[in-house]
Design a protein around this motif. Sequence first.
Motif, PDB file in Angstrom:
ATOM      1  N   ASN A 189       0.845  -1.192   0.000  1.00 18.74           N
ATOM      2  CA  ASN A 189       0.000   0.000   0.000  1.00 18.74           C
ATOM      3  C   ASN A 189       0.885   1.249   0.000  1.00 18.74           C
ATOM      4  O   ASN A 189       1.832   1.346   0.788  1.00 18.74           O
ATOM      5  N   VAL A 190       0.602   2.207  -0.875  1.00 19.06           N
ATOM      6  CA  VAL A 190       1.452   3.396  -0.969  1.00 19.06           C
ATOM      7  C   VAL A 190       1.339   4.269   0.276  1.00 19.06           C
ATOM      8  O   VAL A 190       2.225   5.087   0.552  1.00 19.06           O
ATOM      9  N   PHE A 191       0.251   4.122   1.043  1.00 17.33           N
ATOM     10  CA  PHE A 191       0.117   4.844   2.303  1.00 17.33           C
ATOM     11  C   PHE A 191       0.793   4.036   3.410  1.00 17.33           C
ATOM     12  O   PHE A 191       0.136   3.415   4.244  1.00 17.33           O
ATOM     13  N   GLN A 192       2.123   4.000   3.387  1.00 22.13           N
ATOM     14  CA  GLN A 192       2.829   3.258   4.432  1.00 22.13           C
ATOM     15  C   GLN A 192       2.794   4.042   5.736  1.00 22.13           C
ATOM     16  O   GLN A 192       3.128   5.225   5.776  1.00 22.13           O
ATOM     17  N   ALA A 193       2.423   3.356   6.808  1.00 20.42           N
ATOM     18  CA  ALA A 193       2.316   3.994   8.113  1.00 20.42           C
ATOM     19  C   ALA A 193       3.690   4.360   8.665  1.00 20.42           C
ATOM     20  O   ALA A 193       4.715   3.784   8.284  1.00 20.42           O
ATOM     21  N   ALA A 194       3.691   5.294   9.600  1.00 26.45           N
ATOM     22  CA  ALA A 194       4.938   5.789  10.193  1.00 26.45           C
ATOM     23  C   ALA A 194       5.811   4.673  10.768  1.00 26.45           C
ATOM     24  O   ALA A 194       7.033   4.690  10.571  1.00 26.45           O
ATOM     25  N   PRO A 195       5.265   3.699  11.500  1.00 24.82           N
ATOM     26  CA  PRO A 195       6.133   2.654  12.063  1.00 24.82           C
ATOM     27  C   PRO A 195       6.911   1.883  11.010  1.00 24.82           C
ATOM     28  O   PRO A 195       8.060   1.488  11.244  1.00 24.82           O
ATOM     29  N   LEU A 196       6.307   1.660   9.831  1.00 23.09           N
ATOM     30  CA  LEU A 196       7.022   0.947   8.784  1.00 23.09           C
ATOM     31  C   LEU A 196       8.227   1.746   8.305  1.00 23.09           C
ATOM     32  O   LEU A 196       9.303   1.195   8.056  1.00 23.09           O
ATOM     33  N   LYS A 197       8.048   3.051   8.163  1.00 27.42           N
ATOM     34  CA  LYS A 197       9.155   3.895   7.715  1.00 27.42           C
ATOM     35  C   LYS A 197      10.305   3.860   8.718  1.00 27.42           C
ATOM     36  O   LYS A 197      11.478   3.768   8.338  1.00 27.42           O
ATOM     37  N   VAL A 198       9.965   3.916   9.994  1.00 27.17           N
ATOM     38  CA  VAL A 198      10.993   3.907  11.034  1.00 27.17           C
ATOM     39  C   VAL A 198      11.694   2.559  11.090  1.00 27.17           C
ATOM     40  O   VAL A 198      12.929   2.479  11.201  1.00 27.17           O
ATOM     41  N   THR A 199      10.932   1.475  10.991  1.00 28.79           N
ATOM     42  CA  THR A 199      11.526   0.137  11.042  1.00 28.79           C
ATOM     43  C   THR A 199      12.438  -0.111   9.848  1.00 28.79           C
ATOM     44  O   THR A 199      13.543  -0.654   9.999  1.00 28.79           O
ATOM     45  N   GLN A 200      12.007   0.297   8.662  1.00 31.48           N
ATOM     46  CA  GLN A 200      12.861   0.127   7.485  1.00 31.48           C
ATOM     47  C   GLN A 200      14.147   0.924   7.621  1.00 31.48           C
ATOM     48  O   GLN A 200      15.221   0.472   7.199  1.00 31.48           O
ATOM     49  N   GLU A 201      14.056   2.080   8.215  1.00 34.97           N
ATOM     50  CA  GLU A 201      15.249   2.899   8.452  1.00 34.97           C
ATOM     51  C   GLU A 201      16.187   2.199   9.435  1.00 34.97           C
ATOM     52  O   GLU A 201      17.411   2.203   9.260  1.00 34.97           O
ATOM     53  N   SER A 202      15.618   1.594  10.473  1.00 32.76           N
ATOM     54  CA  SER A 202      16.436   0.874  11.448  1.00 32.76           C
ATOM     55  C   SER A 202      17.213  -0.257  10.788  1.00 32.76           C
ATOM     56  O   SER A 202      18.433  -0.386  10.966  1.00 32.76           O
ATOM     57  N   ILE A 203      16.529  -1.075  10.012  1.00 34.47           N
ATOM     58  CA  ILE A 203      17.181  -2.220   9.380  1.00 34.47           C
ATOM     59  C   ILE A 203      18.225  -1.763   8.367  1.00 34.47           C
ATOM     60  O   ILE A 203      19.292  -2.370   8.235  1.00 34.47           O
ATOM     61  N   ALA A 204      17.941  -0.679   7.664  1.00 35.00           N
ATOM     62  CA  ALA A 204      18.836  -0.221   6.595  1.00 35.00           C
ATOM     63  C   ALA A 204      20.219   0.166   7.105  1.00 35.00           C
ATOM     64  O   ALA A 204      21.198   0.087   6.354  1.00 35.00           O
ATOM     65  N   LYS A 205      20.339   0.553   8.375  1.00 36.96           N
ATOM     66  CA  LYS A 205      21.622   1.056   8.881  1.00 36.96           C
ATOM     67  C   LYS A 205      22.701  -0.009   8.851  1.00 36.96           C
ATOM     68  O   LYS A 205      23.807   0.228   8.379  1.00 36.96           O
ATOM     69  N   GLU A 206      22.419  -1.207   9.365  1.00 32.42           N
ATOM     70  CA  GLU A 206      23.413  -2.279   9.297  1.00 32.42           C
ATOM     71  C   GLU A 206      22.786  -3.671   9.182  1.00 32.42           C
ATOM     72  O   GLU A 206      23.414  -4.677   9.503  1.00 32.42           O
ATOM     73  N   ASN A 207      21.536  -3.717   8.729  1.00 30.60           N
ATOM     74  CA  ASN A 207      20.826  -4.981   8.512  1.00 30.60           C
ATOM     75  C   ASN A 207      20.716  -5.818   9.783  1.00 30.60           C
ATOM     76  O   ASN A 207      20.747  -7.056   9.730  1.00 30.60           O
ATOM     77  N   LYS A 208      20.569  -5.142  10.902  1.00 26.27           N
ATOM     78  CA  LYS A 208      20.415  -5.827  12.178  1.00 26.27           C
ATOM     79  C   LYS A 208      19.291  -5.202  12.992  1.00 26.27           C
ATOM     80  O   LYS A 208      18.987  -4.014  12.854  1.00 26.27           O
ATOM     81  N   LEU A 209      18.689  -6.021  13.842  1.00 22.67           N
ATOM     82  CA  LEU A 209      17.747  -5.576  14.856  1.00 22.67           C
ATOM     83  C   LEU A 209      18.015  -6.355  16.131  1.00 22.67           C
ATOM     84  O   LEU A 209      18.570  -7.454  16.083  1.00 22.67           O
ATOM     85  N   GLN A 210      17.601  -5.783  17.250  1.00 24.72           N
ATOM     86  CA  GLN A 210      17.736  -6.505  18.515  1.00 24.72           C
ATOM     87  C   GLN A 210      16.421  -6.541  19.281  1.00 24.72           C
ATOM     88  O   GLN A 210      16.222  -7.421  20.127  1.00 24.72           O
ATOM     89  N   ALA A 211      15.523  -5.604  18.994  1.00 24.29           N
ATOM     90  CA  ALA A 211      14.292  -5.519  19.770  1.00 24.29           C
ATOM     91  C   ALA A 211      13.166  -4.958  18.910  1.00 24.29           C
ATOM     92  O   ALA A 211      13.392  -4.128  18.028  1.00 24.29           O
ATOM     93  N   VAL A 212      11.942  -5.411  19.186  1.00 24.32           N
ATOM     94  CA  VAL A 212      10.756  -4.978  18.445  1.00 24.32           C
ATOM     95  C   VAL A 212       9.650  -4.664  19.432  1.00 24.32           C
ATOM     96  O   VAL A 212       9.376  -5.451  20.342  1.00 24.32           O
ATOM     97  N   VAL A 213       9.009  -3.504  19.259  1.00 21.06           N
ATOM     98  CA  VAL A 213       7.892  -3.116  20.122  1.00 21.06           C
ATOM     99  C   VAL A 213       6.658  -2.885  19.258  1.00 21.06           C
ATOM    100  O   VAL A 213       6.756  -2.349  18.151  1.00 21.06           O
ATOM    101  N   VAL A 214       5.513  -3.330  19.754  1.00 22.56           N
ATOM    102  CA  VAL A 214       4.274  -3.299  18.967  1.00 22.56           C
ATOM    103  C   VAL A 214       3.125  -2.803  19.839  1.00 22.56           C
ATOM    104  O   VAL A 214       3.005  -3.207  20.995  1.00 22.56           O
ATOM    105  N   ASN A 215       2.299  -1.925  19.283  1.00 27.43           N
ATOM    106  CA  ASN A 215       1.043  -1.575  19.956  1.00 27.43           C
ATOM    107  C   ASN A 215      -0.134  -1.945  19.071  1.00 27.43           C
ATOM    108  O   ASN A 215      -0.029  -1.946  17.844  1.00 27.43           O
ATOM    109  N   SER A 216      -1.253  -2.286  19.673  1.00 28.62           N
ATOM    110  CA  SER A 216      -2.487  -2.515  18.931  1.00 28.62           C
ATOM    111  C   SER A 216      -3.509  -1.474  19.352  1.00 28.62           C
ATOM    112  O   SER A 216      -3.364  -0.812  20.378  1.00 28.62           O
ATOM    113  N   GLY A 217      -4.543  -1.317  18.532  1.00 31.14           N
ATOM    114  CA  GLY A 217      -5.593  -0.350  18.831  1.00 31.14           C
ATOM    115  C   GLY A 217      -5.532   0.884  17.967  1.00 31.14           C
ATOM    116  O   GLY A 217      -6.559   1.394  17.517  1.00 31.14           O
TER     117      GLY A 217
END
Length: 408
Positions: free
Chosen positions: A57-85
């Motif tokens: 979907n071209v309307f990508q939500a803010a969390p997706l943009k931030v997460t993609q930016e995180s991974i792009a830095k060095e292709n690593k993650l250590q923690a994930v936080v999620v909210n519903s509602g």
Amino acid sequence: MYNVQQENFKVLENGNIATAKGFHAGGLHCGIRKQKIDFGWFYSDVPAQAAGVYTTNVFQAAPLKVTQESIAKENKLQAVVVNSGIANACTGEQGLTDAYDMRKLFAETVGVEEHLAAVASTGLIGELLPMEKIQTGISQIHTAEHQGAEKFETAILTTDTHEKGIAIELEIDGEKVVIGGAAKGSGMIHPNMATMLGFVTTDANISSEQLSTTLKKITNQSFNMITVDGDTSTNDMVLVLANGKAGNQPLTNAHSDWETFYSGLKFVCEYLAKEIARDGEGASKLVEVNVDGSFSDESAQAIAKSIISSNLVKTALHGADANWGRIITAIGYSGQSLNPDKVSIYLGDILVVENGIPHRFDEEEAKNYLLKDEVKILAKLGDGNGKATAWGCDLSYEYVRINASYRT
């Protein structure tokens, strides 16, 4: 849950996203929703190789943009936080600022570098996150009562009726390796990612490049082959984290145990995808569509998606009506080349169309089959060797009720 021995791996009883070595998970109620747990997280003791796939979907939500930016830095993650509602989608600059703040505060609290944290949100589109409640939730992450993968599985749900989690154990280089996962999704589910979140963890040693290539391939055979209602949403993603704590030699296509790992990861993704389809809003049955004999796998995928996405097929299945004409019609408008005179259709083991013309069958037998909670449709085309499988559900009166009052 399960204790099943597959050919190359074992499905672990009560296995989950935190079963792999070095992973932890939890969830709590922070007040976004009235009563349900609405805030979850998982993390690794060490930075993990990471890969992700995201909504089209071209309307990508803010969390997706931030997460993609995180991974792009060095292709690593250590923690994930999620909210519903609340989805934090279509929220402009303030929404993006809130997603960054959510990542920063969470990373500081868990004790990881900010770029090693990912954020995800699911829920109502167009509303800002209640950041005070988010901050309160993050401050309680280390409280003992909020620990446990089952709490994470619950925290990420919206209209889902049950949690979705699994873990398997396999052997690589003589070492035990675990692949675990959790997912949410019930409505706005359609091939090419929709309102669904999928998270997979493993203690396998594998590079991010290999992980990314593999995830994309497997996603096209699993998460991208499900549909509930044909709507593609703004927020959704699948993330895989591999922290290497199992101690195996690095996995590549050339590794002697590569097929074992690949089949295990595919199994986990397919399981989660099927659970999402099974839990479609208002659904009473899981529907599996198999296409065999198309000119190519890609053509078979398109035809399988066309069948599973047809509202007329889905409503007929809800009514246990063996209306094979709707299946033929969906095949015909799939846009794929085929010979209509070679098409045969089966409902389970019941042949209803043979070489493009009706085959006499027992209507009562077909109805009794379609009343089951798992139904399979097979389309045999006779044009080539292409195969594909898609999953979905029936379309019910309850689906309309749920979505007519989603905001209220």
